[in-house]
Design an enzyme around this catalytic site. Structure first.
Site, PDB file in Angstrom:
ATOM      1  N   ALA A  22      51.286 112.104  93.468  1.00  0.00           N
ATOM      2  CA  ALA A  22      51.430 111.499  92.138  1.00  0.00           C
ATOM      3  C   ALA A  22      52.709 111.902  91.419  1.00  0.00           C
ATOM      4  O   ALA A  22      52.845 111.689  90.224  1.00  0.00           O
ATOM      5  CB  ALA A  22      50.217 111.853  91.282  1.00  0.00           C
ATOM      6  N   GLY A  25      56.598 107.100  92.329  1.00  0.00           N
ATOM      7  CA  GLY A  25      56.119 105.849  92.888  1.00  0.00           C
ATOM      8  C   GLY A  25      54.745 105.417  92.420  1.00  0.00           C
ATOM      9  O   GLY A  25      54.389 105.547  91.248  1.00  0.00           O
ATOM     10  N   GLY A  27      51.779 106.634  92.991  1.00  0.00           N
ATOM     11  CA  GLY A  27      50.915 107.695  92.494  1.00  0.00           C
ATOM     12  C   GLY A  27      51.212 108.071  91.067  1.00  0.00           C
ATOM     13  O   GLY A  27      50.293 108.289  90.266  1.00  0.00           O
ATOM     14  N   SER A 137      48.413  99.791 103.905  1.00  0.00           N
ATOM     15  CA  SER A 137      49.612  98.968 103.830  1.00  0.00           C
ATOM     16  C   SER A 137      49.415  97.727 104.690  1.00  0.00           C
ATOM     17  O   SER A 137      48.626  97.736 105.640  1.00  0.00           O
ATOM     18  CB  SER A 137      50.819  99.755 104.344  1.00  0.00           C
ATOM     19  OG  SER A 137      51.924  98.924 104.618  1.00  0.00           O
ATOM     20  N   TYR A 163      54.029 104.578 112.114  1.00  0.00           N
ATOM     21  CA  TYR A 163      53.617 104.314 110.734  1.00  0.00           C
ATOM     22  C   TYR A 163      52.471 103.314 110.711  1.00  0.00           C
ATOM     23  O   TYR A 163      51.475 103.501 109.995  1.00  0.00           O
ATOM     24  CB  TYR A 163      54.800 103.771 109.933  1.00  0.00           C
ATOM     25  CG  TYR A 163      54.453 103.445 108.489  1.00  0.00           C
ATOM     26  CD1 TYR A 163      54.113 104.455 107.601  1.00  0.00           C
ATOM     27  CD2 TYR A 163      54.490 102.133 108.024  1.00  0.00           C
ATOM     28  CE1 TYR A 163      53.801 104.164 106.274  1.00  0.00           C
ATOM     29  CE2 TYR A 163      54.181 101.830 106.700  1.00  0.00           C
ATOM     30  CZ  TYR A 163      53.834 102.851 105.836  1.00  0.00           C
ATOM     31  OH  TYR A 163      53.521 102.567 104.523  1.00  0.00           O
TER      32      TYR A 163
END
Length: 290
Positions: A22, A25, A27, A137, A163
């Site tokens: 956090a 971005g 977060g 994602s 990823y």
């Protein structure tokens, strides 16, 4: 849901939310929105100093705690320091980085994005009252769960496929957790979200030529604040359902207000999800009290 925004977040007074990653971005935007809605927000970040300005902006209902998802000893130490929470948002991640290893020897992306959050969720689950939100994602589309070589010990490393595997693992974990919670009769729910294509500093840390491309393409990306909306919807909306996947509704899921979205069928493969779960328990040494 088609026009859902931070203005639609219900009053969060009295609720405690832990958000990983956090300090910037998605977060950071999620933390600010939840803090503004009255939640007590714990910013769980690897570098405490980077998260402190975000917490200061939120105010006295925000605090920072050290959490390195690439080190299971850090995950355990963080979990021991949490007494109670209502919502856990598994938001942190690394993307398309060069081949490297976590403190426990796991491939960095799988180890951080999936195994770190898997262990964290398992350790915190007895203290969670409401829901777990895991951020994935649309890159799960390029992922494949290789149960024989999850940590790239033998196969050739390719940063984007690694990823993709980690983001597919996020989805499969969230769905399998929802099934297990449902079967156990738990009041806790598990859902997943993705930000579409949002402008964050995640895209500029691949340490490759992709960084320049990502910075250029960020000109057409939606803001991090807008990218955080799907995870905020999943974390706060009374309408959010366990086992659901939320993402932007516009431009093929790249931007816009949050909506219910469909993952690729492979993400719903229960057999692979169960095998991944067993492997994750073995690798992390964390079992779930269900």
């Amino acid at each position: 849901m088609s026009t859902w925004s931070t203005n639609d977040i219900p009053d969060q007074t009295g609720r405690t939310v832990v958000i990983t990653g956090a300090n910037s971005g998605l977060g950071a935007q999620a933390a600010k929105a939840l803090g503004a809605a009255g939640a007590t927000v714990i910013l769980a970040c690897r570098t405490v100093s980077k998260a402190e300005p975000v917490a200061a902006e939120i105010g006295p209902n925000a605090s920072v705690a050290a959490l390195d998802l690439a080190d299971l000893s850090s995950v355990r130490a963080f979990a021991e320091g949490i007494d109670h929470l209502d919502v856990l948002i598994n938001n942190a991640g690394v993307m398309a980085v060069p081949k490297s290893r976590t403190a426990d020897g796991f491939e960095m992306q799988f180890g951080t994005n999936h195994l770190g959050h898997f262990a964290l969720t398992g350790l915190l689950l007895p203290k969670i009252t409401d829901r777990v939100v895991t951020v994935s994602s649309f890159a799960h589309a390029i992922g494949k769960i290789d149960l024989d070589d999850l940590n790239y010990d033998h196969r050739r490393y390719e940063r984007w496929s690694a990823y993709g595997q980690s983001k597919l693992a996020n989805l499969m974990f969230a769905f399998e957790l929802a099934r297990k919670l449902g079967r156990s009769g738990s009041a806790v729910s598990s859902m997943c979200a993705h930000p579409g294509y949002a402008s964050t500093n995640l895209q500029s840390h691949t340490e490759s030529f992709y960084d320049r491309f990502m910075k250029l393409s960020n000109l057409v990306a939606q803001s991090a604040a807008d990218g955080a909306l799907p995870e905020l919807y999943a974390a706060t909306s009374p309408e959010a359902a366990s086992g659901a996947f939320y993402g932007p509704r516009g431009l093929g899921g790249l931007r816009g207000a949050p909506t219910l979205t469909k993952p690729l069928p492979k993400a719903r493969n229960e057999s692979v999800a169960q095998s991944l779960w067993v492997a994750s328990e073995k690798l992390t040494g964390v079992t779930f009290d269900l």
